[in-house]
Design an enzyme around this catalytic site. Structure first.
Site, mmCIF file in Angstrom:
data_model
loop_
_atom_site.group_PDB
_atom_site.id
_atom_site.type_symbol
_atom_site.label_atom_id
_atom_site.label_comp_id
_atom_site.label_asym_id
_atom_site.label_seq_id
_atom_site.Cartn_x
_atom_site.Cartn_y
_atom_site.Cartn_z
ATOM 1 N N ASP A 85 0.928 -11.186 -8.716
ATOM 2 C CA ASP A 85 2.093 -12.072 -8.788
ATOM 3 C C ASP A 85 1.646 -13.491 -9.087
ATOM 4 O O ASP A 85 0.485 -13.858 -8.872
ATOM 5 C CB ASP A 85 2.899 -12.027 -7.487
ATOM 6 C CG ASP A 85 2.088 -12.475 -6.280
ATOM 7 O OD1 ASP A 85 0.967 -11.963 -6.096
ATOM 8 O OD2 ASP A 85 2.577 -13.333 -5.509
ATOM 9 N N GLU A 148 1.337 -12.238 -2.997
ATOM 10 C CA GLU A 148 0.421 -13.184 -2.377
ATOM 11 C C GLU A 148 1.021 -14.580 -2.311
ATOM 12 O O GLU A 148 0.814 -15.319 -1.351
ATOM 13 C CB GLU A 148 -0.893 -13.217 -3.158
ATOM 14 C CG GLU A 148 -2.063 -13.858 -2.425
ATOM 15 C CD GLU A 148 -2.170 -15.356 -2.660
ATOM 16 O OE1 GLU A 148 -2.994 -16.002 -1.989
ATOM 17 O OE2 GLU A 148 -1.434 -15.893 -3.514
ATOM 18 N N ASP A 172 -10.331 -15.182 -5.350
ATOM 19 C CA ASP A 172 -9.126 -16.004 -5.503
ATOM 20 C C ASP A 172 -9.340 -17.393 -4.912
ATOM 21 O O ASP A 172 -8.448 -17.936 -4.268
ATOM 22 C CB ASP A 172 -7.939 -15.303 -4.819
ATOM 23 C CG ASP A 172 -6.605 -15.981 -5.113
ATOM 24 O OD1 ASP A 172 -6.531 -16.751 -6.082
ATOM 25 O OD2 ASP A 172 -5.643 -15.751 -4.355
#
Length: 464
Positions: A85, A148, A172
């Site tokens: 996302d 997330e 990330d």
């Protein structure tokens, strides 16, 4: 093995697959059957799982909340957690945010850096291991979630319905490695208020500093208009006024968006707009809200703190909405592990209740800090592999104010892909996570892929 050479052959394939993912507008939307975060997030997940099936991996769809790609066997497992996302596009882009444009070795698009690009680097790292026929003692699980950016409901669901990895990392964040993340406390104030503000729209997510804000007031005198001009100049802001046919005035202010983990790097247009209205109109509501939330360190709430291991507590007001006398204000707090969370929450409630505004407090996210021993085998192994590939012997491992998937599992850390000074010597604008013109250098992505391949092989334990 020379992992840099082994992974280099996948560069063109990685770019093509990543461009397909970047073309999907996977912003959270209305839930649909088997698509709890909307059809576009579902589409991105389907794309990722289709790639894995094409390449011969076993896959599992966790009811649209997340997908799992596995390689190998074993009672213990190594997990790599990525997300598909993205945050909303926002304004200010000079390139098509879904165009997957490759310019002079830089790939642009929303999600290129956060987190589709890193997730694809991890995928091709595992593909390189599989194609090389390397046998592992621990099963490897690539887990891709779809929520997330909006509260991590995907990981909450996964923890209840999926297999939990023994250890692992999240691609990330930053290299060398992040072994600690501040706690995240997100709450909303809502209720009916008495204010000169007829409508206000500012911000879209609690984890983004408000970059643009609009408000409508019933009227504006010449003196108030002069005050507006003075306010903009004194705070070095951009803004404008628009007088409507009914006599009302539309007020616009522009700040600077930034991630809520470091609101001091942004300029909150919504709070500035409230500050102006509070002073120019003697508006008690606007003054009260600014007094509570105007300081990014939380002094207005009485919760300012500095931790020994994670630095300052930070506060970001990410959404302000007013319509027909009803207000909604969403705030995002990042607090260090040294802070007593119970006392902090009690102080916030006490401060809100002590004010003159009858607003209701509702909590939407309450996530404790993450802390993994920086001397643990997990941290030591990953740090050593990063330093071997990068040649960087000086940048320290760190803690951050951001929140990654790592906080959802034991023995997980955040690990790249952002290299120290990664945008250095590039003669073009490259936006970071949540910024306009988000992009990633292909050379950095390939470096990350080699690091991830060796890291997965080391954690999963090659067999003889």
């Amino acid at each position: 093995m020379n992992w840099k050479e082994t992974t280099a052959v996948y560069e063109n394939d990685l770019i093509k697959d990543l461009q397909r993912l970047l073309a999907v507008e996977s912003v959270k939307m209305e839930a649909r059957p088997n698509a709890p975060f909307g059809l576009k997030c579902r589409e991105a997940l389907d794309e990722m799982l289709a790639m894995a099936k094409r390449d011969g991996f076993a896959t599992q769809d966790i009811d649209g909340y997340a997908g799992v790609i596995t390689y190998g066997e074993g009672e213990e497992s190594v997990g790599v957690l990525g997300h598909l996302d993205i945050v909303p596009i926002g304004d200010g882009w000079s390139r098509d945010p879904y165009g997957s444009e490759l310019v002079d070795g830089v790939l642009f698009g929303r999600g290129a850096l956060d987190d589709k690009g890193p997730g694809m680097a991890a995928y091709y790292a595992l593909k390189a291991i599989k194609d090389a026929g390397i046998k592992l003692k621990r099963k490897v699980m690539l887990i891709y979630g779809c929520d997330e950016e909006s509260g991590m409901a995907c990981m909450k669901y996964y923890r209840e319905h999926g297999e939990i990895p023994t250890m692992g990392f999240v691609p990330d964040a930053n290299f060398p490695l992040i072994y600690g993340e501040k706690g995240i406390y997100v709450f909303t104030l809502s209720g009916k208020v008495n204010t000169v503000i007829q409508t206000m729209e500012a911000g879209s997510r609690p984890n983004i500093v408000i970059g643009k804000a609009n408000a409508t007031v019933h009227a504006m005198s010449e003196e108030q208009e002069r005050l507006f001009s003075f306010y903009l100049k004194s705070h070095q802001l951009n803004g404008n006024l628009r007088r409507e046919a009914d006599g009302s005035v539309r007020i616009y202010m522009e700040g600077k968006p930034f991630h809520a983990m470091a609101p001091f790097h942004g300029v909150n247009a919504g709070l500035h707009l409230l500050n102006f209205i509070g002073a120019a109109y003697d508006d008690a509501f606007a003054r009260a809200i600014y007094a509570l939330f105007g300081d990014w360190q939380g002094s207005g709430l009485g919760i300012a703190a500095e931790g020994a291991r994670m630095g300052f507590l930070t506060l970001n007001t990410g959404v302000i909405e007013i319509k027909e006398g009803q207000v909604k204000i969403v705030n995002d707090i990042r607090y260090p592990i040294d802070v007593d969370a119970v006392q902090m929450k009690a102080q916030i409630a006490k401060q809100i209740e002590a004010g003159t505004l009858a607003l209701t407090l509702a909590v939407s996210n309450d996530s404790a800090p993450l802390y993994v021993d920086p001397k643990s085998e997990l941290v030591s192994t990953l740090e050593a592999i990063y330093r071997k590939h990068s040649g960087d012997e000086t940048t320290p491992i760190m803690t951050i104010g951001g929140g990654t998937y790592a906080r959802n599992f034991d023995q997980f850390v955040a690990y790249g892909p952002e290299l120290p000074n990664m945008n250095q010597n590039v003669n073009m604008k490259i936006g970071g996570p949540h910024q306009e013109d988000e992009g990633i250098q292909i050379s950095d992505l390939m470096m990350a892929m080699a690091i991830y391949a060796e890291s997965i092989a080391a954690l999963a334990g090659e067999t003889a």
